[in-house]
Each structure stands twice: as structure tokens, then as C-alpha cells.
Design an enzyme around this catalytic site. Structure first.
Site, PDB file in Angstrom:
ATOM      1  N   SER A  20       0.820  -1.229   0.000  1.00  0.00           N
ATOM      2  CA  SER A  20       0.000   0.000   0.000  1.00  0.00           C
ATOM      3  C   SER A  20       0.845   1.267   0.000  1.00  0.00           C
ATOM      4  O   SER A  20       0.302   2.368   0.057  1.00  0.00           O
ATOM      5  CB  SER A  20      -0.924   0.001   1.228  1.00  0.00           C
ATOM      6  OG  SER A  20      -0.163  -0.090   2.421  1.00  0.00           O
ATOM      7  N   HIS A 153     -39.063  25.395 -10.955  1.00  0.00           N
ATOM      8  CA  HIS A 153     -39.149  24.505 -12.133  1.00  0.00           C
ATOM      9  C   HIS A 153     -38.312  25.040 -13.301  1.00  0.00           C
ATOM     10  O   HIS A 153     -38.614  24.763 -14.454  1.00  0.00           O
ATOM     11  CB  HIS A 153     -40.596  24.309 -12.599  1.00  0.00           C
ATOM     12  CG  HIS A 153     -41.556  24.030 -11.485  1.00  0.00           C
ATOM     13  ND1 HIS A 153     -41.890  22.749 -11.099  1.00  0.00           N
ATOM     14  CD2 HIS A 153     -42.222  24.868 -10.649  1.00  0.00           C
ATOM     15  CE1 HIS A 153     -42.745  22.814 -10.080  1.00  0.00           C
ATOM     16  NE2 HIS A 153     -42.950  24.089  -9.782  1.00  0.00           N
ATOM     17  N   SER A 274     -13.397  26.291 -28.254  1.00  0.00           N
ATOM     18  CA  SER A 274     -13.661  25.030 -28.944  1.00  0.00           C
ATOM     19  C   SER A 274     -12.624  24.870 -30.043  1.00  0.00           C
ATOM     20  O   SER A 274     -12.203  25.853 -30.656  1.00  0.00           O
ATOM     21  CB  SER A 274     -15.067  25.061 -29.535  1.00  0.00           C
ATOM     22  OG  SER A 274     -15.152  24.168 -30.620  1.00  0.00           O
ATOM     23  N   LYS A 280     -17.083  29.819 -29.604  1.00  0.00           N
ATOM     24  CA  LYS A 280     -17.485  29.240 -28.304  1.00  0.00           C
ATOM     25  C   LYS A 280     -16.635  29.725 -27.143  1.00  0.00           C
ATOM     26  O   LYS A 280     -15.437  29.945 -27.274  1.00  0.00           O
ATOM     27  CB  LYS A 280     -17.377  27.704 -28.364  1.00  0.00           C
ATOM     28  CG  LYS A 280     -18.379  27.023 -29.270  1.00  0.00           C
ATOM     29  CD  LYS A 280     -19.821  27.139 -28.791  1.00  0.00           C
ATOM     30  CE  LYS A 280     -20.097  26.260 -27.589  1.00  0.00           C
ATOM     31  NZ  LYS A 280     -20.002  24.837 -27.894  1.00  0.00           N
ATOM     32  N   GLU A 287     -18.443  22.953 -15.352  1.00  0.00           N
ATOM     33  CA  GLU A 287     -18.947  21.621 -15.705  1.00  0.00           C
ATOM     34  C   GLU A 287     -18.202  20.531 -14.930  1.00  0.00           C
ATOM     35  O   GLU A 287     -18.784  19.540 -14.501  1.00  0.00           O
ATOM     36  CB  GLU A 287     -18.788  21.385 -17.210  1.00  0.00           C
ATOM     37  CG  GLU A 287     -19.675  22.280 -18.064  1.00  0.00           C
ATOM     38  CD  GLU A 287     -19.296  22.197 -19.534  1.00  0.00           C
ATOM     39  OE1 GLU A 287     -18.453  23.002 -19.969  1.00  0.00           O
ATOM     40  OE2 GLU A 287     -19.816  21.324 -20.232  1.00  0.00           O
ATOM     41  N   GLN A 319      -7.374  -1.632   4.865  1.00  0.00           N
ATOM     42  CA  GLN A 319      -6.303  -0.922   4.168  1.00  0.00           C
ATOM     43  C   GLN A 319      -6.877  -0.146   2.968  1.00  0.00           C
ATOM     44  O   GLN A 319      -6.293   0.837   2.520  1.00  0.00           O
ATOM     45  CB  GLN A 319      -5.237  -1.919   3.709  1.00  0.00           C
ATOM     46  CG  GLN A 319      -4.116  -1.309   2.905  1.00  0.00           C
ATOM     47  CD  GLN A 319      -2.907  -2.217   2.840  1.00  0.00           C
ATOM     48  OE1 GLN A 319      -2.188  -2.395   3.816  1.00  0.00           O
ATOM     49  NE2 GLN A 319      -2.688  -2.833   1.684  1.00  0.00           N
TER      50      GLN A 319
HETATM   51  N1  ARG Z   1      -1.232  -0.926   5.913  1.00  0.00           N
HETATM   52  C1  ARG Z   1      -2.167  -1.376   6.881  1.00  0.00           C
HETATM   53  C2  ARG Z   1      -3.474  -0.614   6.711  1.00  0.00           C
HETATM   54  O1  ARG Z   1      -3.486   0.374   6.096  1.00  0.00           O
HETATM   55  C3  ARG Z   1      -1.649  -1.170   8.263  1.00  0.00           C
HETATM   56  C4  ARG Z   1      -2.259  -2.055   9.300  1.00  0.00           C
HETATM   57  C5  ARG Z   1      -1.813  -3.448   9.076  1.00  0.00           C
HETATM   58  N2  ARG Z   1      -2.186  -4.311  10.139  1.00  0.00           N
HETATM   59  C6  ARG Z   1      -2.158  -5.616  10.050  1.00  0.00           C
HETATM   60  N3  ARG Z   1      -2.540  -6.293  11.073  1.00  0.00           N
HETATM   61  N4  ARG Z   1      -1.762  -6.223   8.973  1.00  0.00           N
HETATM   62  O2  ARG Z   1      -4.502  -1.004   7.187  1.00  0.00           O
END
Ligand code: ARG
Length: 458
Positions: A20, A153, A274, A280, A287, A319
């Protein structure tokens, strides 16, 4: 980090789905703040030595410098931001680094980091909302006598002044601010010290860490502390409601700038041309603000689905809580800035607005009210007579205030020329003096009220 129990390395796919760091690196500074506080507390409680704490503090300071300077080595092999920082600390200070994770778990660590991030995001959004309110208020102050049609409306209904319309959004955005502030107050309890799920046998001081991170108090239940993500859901729901408001104002800007309305003009700063039609001027920013609600609310739904049915306490599903929140607040902040920019940029086309304000028999209600007030006719009868007079004017292709008195008298003989006093859009607006109504004097009072409120907030 858990090599003791494991004999071989994870499969590549395992690593790919597990990692992550690409997104949770956004938590880096909050993670360091949490770790510094945690280490100070461990030292104060004699759980680690002062000298180990000193090494940890200076190592974390160096890491912060690396992060700020863009030289910190983010590495996928260390999975997430927490393990990346801990691994780097080990490289910088050696064995003392191994003492930092005493009496805590990544479960309370990530909950703490994430809360700190969301708290900052809520405060940041409030500041941007206040900027937007100021920008709307400046335009309102200039336009307390600028007529425009009010709609229901999307049909022209009754004349209002432009400032009144703008102040409606100032009101909406103030409720958004109070929702964000409320959410911030509710989230402001510290998960740190809940450890993995059940608390810890070490004599930790959770009040100390809570206080030093700016939380009001520690969370009272360790299971709840590591499992709760309603703070993130609530922040997303507040963001989503705010984005609804932004999308409505954005839609009005799209309408107002279209040649059919021609109520306002945006400069080259907030329009695009445009590639094929040279004439335009497209309100792309408006938008896109209108459209961003899709992903902001989508992110609220995404996190709700991630959390649905998760048993206590922590599951790795959680996570996946971060990208929706990061993405939603990034989009919201951009929308708020774009909207402040467009509000400051727009030039009202007062002539076109005033003409539209007086068109489509917008003062028919004023005529009916005049029949009630002056001739003491019951409102339903007055409504009926007015309908007939409007039909007459329509047949002659004239606005109400140009219809000859004699023609009106064919419908209601008692009408006098005094009726013309209420048929102009100016007089219609000026007459709406009820609290919260569009009479320019009322609206000037509201502008002053908001100027005081916003000046106090600085
Ligand atoms: N990267 C994990 C998260 O964002 C951290 C917590 C991980 N804990 C675990 N028991 N594997 O949730």
C-alpha cells in the site's frame, strides 16, 4: 518484520495485492508525529530508556527531512508507510529502532495516522469553504440592487436581487462548514495505545499521547479504536453533501453563461474555446465541478462497501479505506478553489438579468397580492382574475406593466392606476420585506451580518 515465523518470501502476487506504500505514503508526516509522541511516552513511563528515545527522536527527525526533501526511499518490499519508516529508522539508528514498536501495533498506528490526516483535511476544507463564502459575499455586496428572475421549475417565477441568490449559497456553505466541524469534533479521540485489539500490558499513558496529538481524549474501547472507520465515512458523507451544493452552483454558472440566459460572463481565465467552433466560450471548470460530485459520492459508496459486514476487530480490508478518502478530498479541494475563482471572476450582465427579471409575467403574484390588499378580494379570486389579465397581456404580446389600465378593468373594474406601482420588478423586490425575503434593504442587512461573521473568523 515477521521473519521469525516465516520460512520463505511472499509470492509476487501476494506482494502486489498487499502493498500500500504507493498511496499510504500520504500518511508519512502523521506517522512520524504519532511515533515521536509514542516514543516520548514510552520513555516517560520507563518502558524504553531516555537514550533510546533520544536516538529514536533524532532518527525520526532525519526521516522527516528526507520526506520533505524528497529523498526518502519508499520501498514496496516494506509494504506500507509504517514499515517503511520503521525500516529506515533501523538503517539510521540501529537497534534502538526496534524498541519503537513496543506497546503498539500497526492497527492502532494506522487508525491514529488516518484520523490525523482526515482531521487536517476537514480543517483544510473548512478554510477553503470560508474563502468561497468570502468570494460570494463580495459579489453579493456589489449586487444588492441587481435584479434577476427567481425560478421555480426553471421557469421564471418572481424577481429577486442577485445578492439574495448568492447569499443562499453562503448559507448552504455555512452548514457544510458546521458539518465538517462537527465531524472533526466527533473524530477527535485517540486510538493510539489500543495496540492490536485488546490493549497492552505495558504501563502506557494514553492521555499523554492523546493530548500531545491534539485529541480530546483516548478512545475508551480498544476493539472500537482499531475497527472504527465511521470517522472516514462521516467525512466522506459531509464532503459529498458539500459537493452536491457545489454542483448546484456549478450548474447555475453553466446556465447563466449560456447565450440563452446571458446573465454572467466568465473571463478567459475560467473558460475554454472550442477546437472547431471559433465563437465558443465553454464553462469547463463549472462543468467539471458539477461532475466531480460523481467521484466524491462514489468514494463514499466505495468505503461503505469496504466496511460493510466486517467483523471486529481489524481486517486487512480496511487498508482500502484510504484511497477513497484521499481522492474525495483532493477533488473537493480542487472544486472549492475553482468555485472561488469563478465567483471572483464572473461579471453579471445587469441589463440582461433585469430584462429577464421583468419578463414572463414575473410580477403576476404582485398583481394578485395588490387585488387582495387594496380591493380586499379573496386570494383565490384574485389569482383567477390575475390569470385572465396575464392571458390578455399575452394576447397583446406585452408585459403586465405595459397593459393599458382599461384592458385590466375589463377583467376587474375596480383596478386603479396605482396598480402599476407593484408591477415593475424593482417594486416587486422592494415589497418583499418579510424576514428572509429579497427586498434590497433586507439583503443589505444580510450582507452586513455575513461580513461581520466572516470578519470574526479572520
Ligand atoms: N497498511 C495497513 C493498513 O493500512 C496497516 C495495518 C496493518 N495491520 C495488520 N494487522 N496487517 O490497514
Amino acid at each position: 518484520m515477521w521473519g521469525g515465523r516465516f520460512l520463505s518470501k511472499p509470492d509476487q502476487i501476494m506482494q502486489a495485492i498487499n502493498v500500500s506504500i504507493d498511496f499510504d505514503k500520504k500518511l508519512a508526516t502523521h506517522d512520524i508525529a504519532g511515533s515521536k509522541t509514542h516514543a516520548d511516552m514510552l520513555a516517560k513511563q520507563n518502558i524504553i530508556t531516555q537514550s533510546d528515545n533520544k536516538a529514536i527522536q533524532s532518527g525520526l527527525d532525519d526521516i522527516l527531512k528526507e520526506i520533505d526533501g524528497g529523498t526518502f526511499p519508499y520501498r514496496a518490499e516494506f509494504e506500507d508507510i509504517h514499515l517503511n519508516i520503521e525500516a529506515r529508522l533501523g538503517e539510521l539508528i540501529g537497534t534502538a529502532a526496534g524498541r519503537l514498536h513496543t506497546a503498539r501495533s500497526r492497527n492502532d498506528q494506522v487508525a491514529t495516522d488516518f484520523k490525523l490526516w482526515v482531521r487536517d483535511a476537514l480543517e483544510g476544507s473548512c478554510a477553503l469553504l470560508r474563502d468561497l463564502q468570502k468570494s460570494l459575499l463580495d459579489r453579493a455586496a456589489e449586487n444588492t440592487d441587481t435584479l434577476m428572475p427567481g425560478f421555480t421549475h426553471l421557469q421564471i417565477a418572481q424577481p429577486v436581487v442577485f445578492a439574495h441568490h448568492l447569499l443562499a449559497y453562503v448559507e448552504m456553505f455555512s452548514r457544510d462548514i458546521s458539518r465538517f466541524e462537527n465531524c472533526r469534533d466527533r473524530l477527535n479521540e485517540s486510538p493510539l495505545g489500543a495496540a492490536a485489539l485488546a490493549g497492552t500490558p505495558y504501563p502506557i499513558d494514553r492521555d499523554m499521547t492523546a493530548k500531545s496529538l491534539g485529541f480530546s481524549r483516548p478512545m475508551a474501547n480498544s476493539l472500537d479504536a482499531v475497527s472504527a472507520r465511521d470517522f472516514a465515512l462521516e467525512a466522506l458523507s459531509c464532503a459529498s453533501i458539500c459537493a452536491v451544493h457545489l454542483s448546484r452552483l456549478a450548474e447555475e454558472i453553466v446556465l447563466w453563461t449560456s447565450p440563452g440566459f446571458n446573465f454572467i460572463r466568465l473571463s478567459d481565465k475560467f473558460t475554454t474555446g472550442s477546437s472547431i467552433m471559433p465563437q465558443k466560450r465553454n464553462p469547463d471548470a463549472a462543468e467539471l465541478v458539477r461532475a466531480k460530485l460523481g467521484s466524491i459520492t462514489g468514494n463514499f459508496v466505495a468505503l461503505s462497501m469496504v466496511m460493510k459486514g466486517l467483523p471486529l476487530a481489524y481486517s486487512k480490508d480496511m487498508q482500502e479505506d484510504k484511497q477513497p478518502v484521499f481522492a474525495a478530498f483532493e477533488a473537493l479541494e480542487l472544486c472549492l478553489c475553482a468555485m472561488s475563482g469563478m465567483t471572483a471572476d464572473m461579471q453579471p450582465n445587469k441589463q440582461a438579468m433585469a430584462t429577464a427579471a421583468g419578463s414572463a409575467y414575473s410580477t403576476a403574484t404582485d398583481l394578485a397580492d395588490w387585488l387582495v390588499r387594496v380591493l380586499d378580494i379573496p386570494f383565490r379570486d384574485a389569482h383567477h382574475a390575475t390569470g385572465a389579465i396575464v392571458a390578455l397581456a399575452e394576447g397583446q404580446g406585452k408585459p403586465l406593466y405595459e397593459l393599458p389600465l382599461a384592458d385590466m378593468q375589463t377583467i376587474q373594474p375596480k383596478i386603479t392606476k396605482a396598480v402599476f406601482d407593484v408591477l415593475s420588478p424593482e417594486n416587486s423586490c422592494a415589497s418583499r420585506t418579510s424576514y428572509g425575503g429579497t427586498a434590497p434593504d433586507n439583503v443589505r442587512g444580510q450582507v452586513q451580518r455575513w461580513q461581520k461573521i466572516l470578519a470574526k473568523q479572520g
